[in-house]
Design an enzyme around this catalytic site. Structure first.
Site, mmCIF file in Angstrom:
data_model
loop_
_atom_site.group_PDB
_atom_site.id
_atom_site.type_symbol
_atom_site.label_atom_id
_atom_site.label_comp_id
_atom_site.label_asym_id
_atom_site.label_seq_id
_atom_site.Cartn_x
_atom_site.Cartn_y
_atom_site.Cartn_z
ATOM 1 N N PRO A 2 0.836 -1.211 0.000
ATOM 2 C CA PRO A 2 0.000 0.000 0.000
ATOM 3 C C PRO A 2 0.866 1.255 0.000
ATOM 4 C CG PRO A 2 -0.563 -1.471 1.833
ATOM 5 C CD PRO A 2 0.677 -2.000 1.209
ATOM 6 N N GLU A 3 0.642 2.108 -0.973
ATOM 7 C CA GLU A 3 1.339 3.392 -1.032
ATOM 8 C C GLU A 3 0.401 4.462 -0.493
ATOM 9 O OE1 GLU A 3 4.424 4.100 -2.123
ATOM 10 O OE2 GLU A 3 5.061 2.318 -3.214
#
Ligand SMILES: [Zn+2]
Length: 270
Positions: A2-3
């Site tokens: 997850p960014e």
């Protein structure tokens, strides 16, 4: 992994279900994730009303009067809001049961995520040295220019330094440098003020577009069988090693910079 856009999408998905709710109880199915889960999570959080769901860098904060639960999704974590009776599946490590028959469930197969505690009025050590948010006014070309003078590190490494600016991961650094026409190998101190203005704009545009795209997955986000809130990206250079540059048609190059795979165009990016 997850960014920042996925974390922001997660935050926006949680807000209508979690903000204003009172925590009924907390269920830990293991004592630790990346780090031990502090006792405050079990002792102080129940009975507290969640006043706000905030994001700082890739951390989510559930603010209450007693303090804030600090959550990070790590490499593989996801958060979902589910009916309280939903049976746990593998890697469902933490349930924060809300008073309205729903619960907030943290799933993390690889356990690089964390659930920590921040006391009222304090800043957790993990948050204390972070640079500005990329979508804030404090992040600009002038800011990058000032921070980068006399820095010899490659500009891509500089851009990914969390003390410079938070949340610009490998994907978004590569995409923003391509959009700004800057070689990722160029020393940070050798990029002009004008080009940093273009880079700051590119970072903001790239992240904003990704967050907007993420909004379309919010429906899945609260579905028990839905995928976590990650989404397909429209990427121009990241992961396209050996393919033609979408701008000039020459072959894209790849090298490792700061131990991260980097793809760029040797013609369009100088
Ligand atoms: Zn090109």
């Amino acid at each position: 992994m997850p960014e920042l856009p996925e974390v922001e999408t997660t935050r926006r998905g949680l807000v209508p279900h979690v903000e204003g709710r009172t925590v009924a109880r907390v269920l830990l199915r293991r004592p630790d994730l990346r780090w031990p889960i502090p006792r405050e999570i079990e002792i102080l959080l129940p009975g507290q009303r969640v006043a706000a769901v905030r994001r700082r860098a890739k951390y989510l904060l559930l603010d209450t009067q007693a303090g804030s639960a600090l959550l990070h999704l790590g490499m593989s974590g996801s958060l979902r809001v589910l009916p309280e009776a939903t049976p746990p599946r593998p890697h469902d490590h933490v349930d924060i049961v809300l008073g309205d028959g729903q619960l907030l469930r943290f799933n993390d197969p690889r356990r690089f995520g964390c659930v920590l505690w921040q006391a009222p009025g304090e800043t957790h050590p993990l948050l204390s040295k972070l640079g500005p948010e990329p979508l804030s006014e404090g992040f600009s070309g002038d800011y990058l220019f000032d921070q980068s003078r006399h820095r010899k590190v490659p500009v891509k490494t500089f851009l990914m330094d969390q003390t410079v600016v938070v949340g610009v991961g490998n994907i978004y650094a590569a995409e923003a440098l391509f959009a700004a026409g800057i070689s990722p190998l160029r020393p940070a101190g050798k990029v002009s003020r004008e080009r940093y203005a273009a880079l700051a704009e590119a970072v903001k545009t790239t992240l904003t577009r990704a967050i907007e795209r993420g909004g379309t997955t919010l429906r899945d986000f609260i579905h028990p069988d839905g995928a976590p809130g990650y989404f397909e990206q429209e990427l121009l250079v990241y992961g396209r090693d050996g393919q033609p540059c979408p701008r000039c048609g020459r072959m894209l190059k790849q090298a490792s910079i700061g131990q991260r795979a980097t793809v760029w165009c040797g013609v369009c990016q100088r």
